[in-house]
Design a protein around this motif. Sequence first.
Motif, short mmCIF file in Angstrom:
data_model
loop_
_atom_site.label_atom_id
_atom_site.label_comp_id
_atom_site.label_asym_id
_atom_site.label_seq_id
_atom_site.Cartn_x
_atom_site.Cartn_y
_atom_site.Cartn_z
N GLY A 109 0.92 -1.16 0.03
CA GLY A 109 -0.10 -0.16 0.05
C GLY A 109 0.75 1.24 0.12
O GLY A 109 1.97 1.12 -0.10
N THR A 110 0.24 2.49 -0.05
CA THR A 110 0.87 3.85 0.20
C THR A 110 0.54 4.25 1.52
O THR A 110 -0.62 4.58 1.80
CB THR A 110 0.34 4.52 -0.86
OG1 THR A 110 0.47 4.01 -2.24
CG2 THR A 110 1.21 6.04 -1.01
N TYR A 111 1.54 4.71 2.08
CA TYR A 111 1.36 5.15 3.30
C TYR A 111 2.01 6.59 3.67
O TYR A 111 3.10 6.86 2.93
CB TYR A 111 2.07 4.44 4.35
CG TYR A 111 1.54 3.00 4.45
CD1 TYR A 111 0.47 2.61 5.03
CD2 TYR A 111 2.06 2.12 3.63
CE1 TYR A 111 -0.16 1.30 4.97
CE2 TYR A 111 1.72 0.61 3.47
CZ TYR A 111 0.50 0.31 4.12
OH TYR A 111 -0.20 -0.85 4.05
N ASP A 112 1.54 7.37 4.61
CA ASP A 112 1.94 8.87 4.51
C ASP A 112 3.17 8.86 5.55
O ASP A 112 3.58 8.26 6.42
CB ASP A 112 0.87 9.94 5.13
CG ASP A 112 -0.02 9.95 4.09
OD1 ASP A 112 0.05 10.17 3.01
OD2 ASP A 112 -1.54 10.29 4.77
N ILE A 113 4.12 9.79 5.28
CA ILE A 113 5.29 10.04 5.93
C ILE A 113 5.27 11.98 6.15
O ILE A 113 5.30 12.15 5.29
CB ILE A 113 6.68 9.95 5.18
CG1 ILE A 113 6.82 8.59 4.94
CG2 ILE A 113 7.87 10.37 6.06
CD1 ILE A 113 7.95 8.18 3.90
N VAL A 114 5.08 11.95 7.48
CA VAL A 114 4.95 13.54 7.79
C VAL A 114 5.95 13.87 8.61
O VAL A 114 6.74 13.06 9.31
CB VAL A 114 3.25 13.67 8.33
CG1 VAL A 114 2.41 13.45 6.99
CG2 VAL A 114 3.33 13.26 9.48
N CYS A 115 6.29 15.09 8.74
CA CYS A 115 7.20 15.70 9.72
C CYS A 115 6.30 15.71 11.15
O CYS A 115 5.13 16.33 11.12
CB CYS A 115 7.33 17.16 9.30
SG CYS A 115 8.66 17.91 10.56
N SER A 116 6.94 15.28 12.00
CA SER A 116 6.41 15.29 13.31
C SER A 116 6.55 16.39 14.37
O SER A 116 6.08 16.26 15.32
CB SER A 116 6.38 13.97 13.99
OG SER A 116 7.76 13.75 14.09
N ILE A 117 7.60 17.32 13.95
CA ILE A 117 7.99 18.55 14.59
C ILE A 117 7.46 19.65 14.10
O ILE A 117 8.02 19.92 12.97
CB ILE A 117 9.42 18.41 15.15
CG1 ILE A 117 10.06 17.14 15.77
CG2 ILE A 117 9.83 19.52 15.82
CD1 ILE A 117 11.42 16.90 15.86
#
Length: 133
Positions: A109-117
């Motif tokens: 599948g395709t999963y989100d990578i986001v900045c967490s700070i």
Amino acid sequence: MKKITVLALSICLIFALAACGQKEAAKTPAATTGSTPSASAPAASGAQQVKLTASNFKFDQAEYKVKAGQDVAVTLENKEGLHGVSIDAFKVKLDGTTKTATFKPDKAGTYDIVCSIPCGSGHMTMKSKLIVE
């Protein structure tokens, strides 16, 4: 009282907006907390390596591809500013102290990578994709 509140809010805003402009003070080794997938020891041999390089409001790639069913070692490097990484689907959280995580994606599948700070005005658009094939 009102002047103190306005001053305090102004200082908080300055710190929030300046977060992306901060350089990392020191490199720290990855934390090890045992069984959690988001904070693990360095990658086991044979793990797929994914290096995320973060700079002001962007990751170095729009997408990263890995194979399902195999260990993945994700490493974060901050080039500009102070950033973190969150891949919620795999409970991965990287920040200033935890720089590497190993996990095993078992489902394509395709999963989100986001900045967490929170890193400033471009924080909400600092995203990438993890494609599990």
